[in-house]
Design a protein around this motif. Structure first.
Motif, mmCIF file in Angstrom:
data_model
loop_
_atom_site.group_PDB
_atom_site.id
_atom_site.type_symbol
_atom_site.label_atom_id
_atom_site.label_comp_id
_atom_site.label_asym_id
_atom_site.label_seq_id
_atom_site.Cartn_x
_atom_site.Cartn_y
_atom_site.Cartn_z
ATOM 1 N N LEU A 63 -70.953 -45.894 60.775
ATOM 2 C CA LEU A 63 -71.636 -47.003 60.115
ATOM 3 C C LEU A 63 -72.905 -46.493 59.446
ATOM 4 O O LEU A 63 -73.512 -45.534 59.901
ATOM 5 N N GLN A 64 -73.284 -47.126 58.356
ATOM 6 C CA GLN A 64 -74.492 -46.772 57.597
ATOM 7 C C GLN A 64 -74.468 -45.330 57.103
ATOM 8 O O GLN A 64 -75.514 -44.688 56.987
ATOM 9 N N ASN A 65 -73.291 -44.812 56.822
ATOM 10 C CA ASN A 65 -73.139 -43.451 56.324
ATOM 11 C C ASN A 65 -73.929 -43.261 55.028
ATOM 12 O O ASN A 65 -73.891 -44.115 54.148
ATOM 13 N N GLN A 66 -74.649 -42.155 54.893
ATOM 14 C CA GLN A 66 -75.452 -41.861 53.709
ATOM 15 C C GLN A 66 -75.067 -40.531 53.054
ATOM 16 O O GLN A 66 -75.737 -40.094 52.130
ATOM 17 N N ASP A 87 -70.695 -51.576 55.292
ATOM 18 C CA ASP A 87 -71.588 -50.582 55.892
ATOM 19 C C ASP A 87 -70.982 -49.177 55.952
ATOM 20 O O ASP A 87 -71.419 -48.334 56.714
ATOM 21 N N LYS A 88 -69.968 -48.913 55.124
ATOM 22 C CA LYS A 88 -69.350 -47.582 55.072
ATOM 23 C C LYS A 88 -69.238 -47.107 53.623
ATOM 24 O O LYS A 88 -68.150 -46.937 53.089
ATOM 25 N N GLY A 89 -70.359 -46.860 53.014
ATOM 26 C CA GLY A 89 -70.377 -46.375 51.641
ATOM 27 C C GLY A 89 -70.257 -44.860 51.565
ATOM 28 O O GLY A 89 -70.014 -44.193 52.562
ATOM 29 N N TYR A 90 -70.413 -44.351 50.356
ATOM 30 C CA TYR A 90 -70.368 -42.919 50.084
ATOM 31 C C TYR A 90 -69.010 -42.322 50.480
ATOM 32 O O TYR A 90 -68.944 -41.289 51.137
ATOM 33 N N ALA A 121 -68.157 -52.066 50.157
ATOM 34 C CA ALA A 121 -69.244 -51.088 50.122
ATOM 35 C C ALA A 121 -69.540 -50.636 48.698
ATOM 36 O O ALA A 121 -68.673 -50.670 47.825
#
Length: 146
Positions: A63-66, A87-90, A121
């Motif tokens: 979660l909250q991957n950057q 909450d799983k972008g990129y 996302a």
């Protein structure tokens, strides 16, 4: 969104119309890290070392991957519904080609739940994949596996 181009084509096969979306990504000016892949996840249902489904690979991303994570999807027809939560972008999903990597789904209850692919996302890149809505088609097993 800077550097993203959408192209769509519609191919008709009897009663099936499939929509192909190709994305080409170029990094934004001044953002040198945006094109770097931090990790690659492989989806290959024929090899026990890798994820069996595209959704299970997405679910494995924190979660909250950057950091950019590539999901490399081997050739084949994946009969599943794929959803990327907000909450799983990129995520960079890379197939082996639009005629070789196909994600198909057709078990629909309502229109708002009928999409084969949904992304909530931001920062999602997809290349080399065909998404097919197979609702009301006798059998997707008749589709040739590339």
């Amino acid at each position: 969104m800077k550097g993203v181009t959408f192209h769509s084509f519609c191919y008709s096969y009897s009663k099936l119309c499939l929509l192909v979306i190709l994305l080409a990504y170029g990094s934004a000016e001044g953002d040198e890290n945006s094109s770097q892949i931090a990790k690659t996840i492989i989806v290959n249902p024929n090899d026990a070392r890798y994820y069996k489904t595209v959704q299970s690979a997405i679910d494995s991303i924190p979660l909250q991957n950057q950091s950019w994570i590539r999901i490399l999807i081997r050739s084949g027809i994946y009969k599943e519904k794929v959803t990327i939560p907000a909450d799983k972008g990129y995520i960079y999903m890379q197939g082996r080609g639009i005629e070789k990597t196909i994600i198909a789904y057709g078990d629909h209850q309502q229109t708002d739940t009928s999409a084969t692919f949904t992304s909530y996302a931001s920062n999602i890149i997809i290349t080399g994949i065909t998404f097919k809505n197979t609702y009301n088609i006798a059998s997707i097993s008749s589709l040739a596996t590339p």
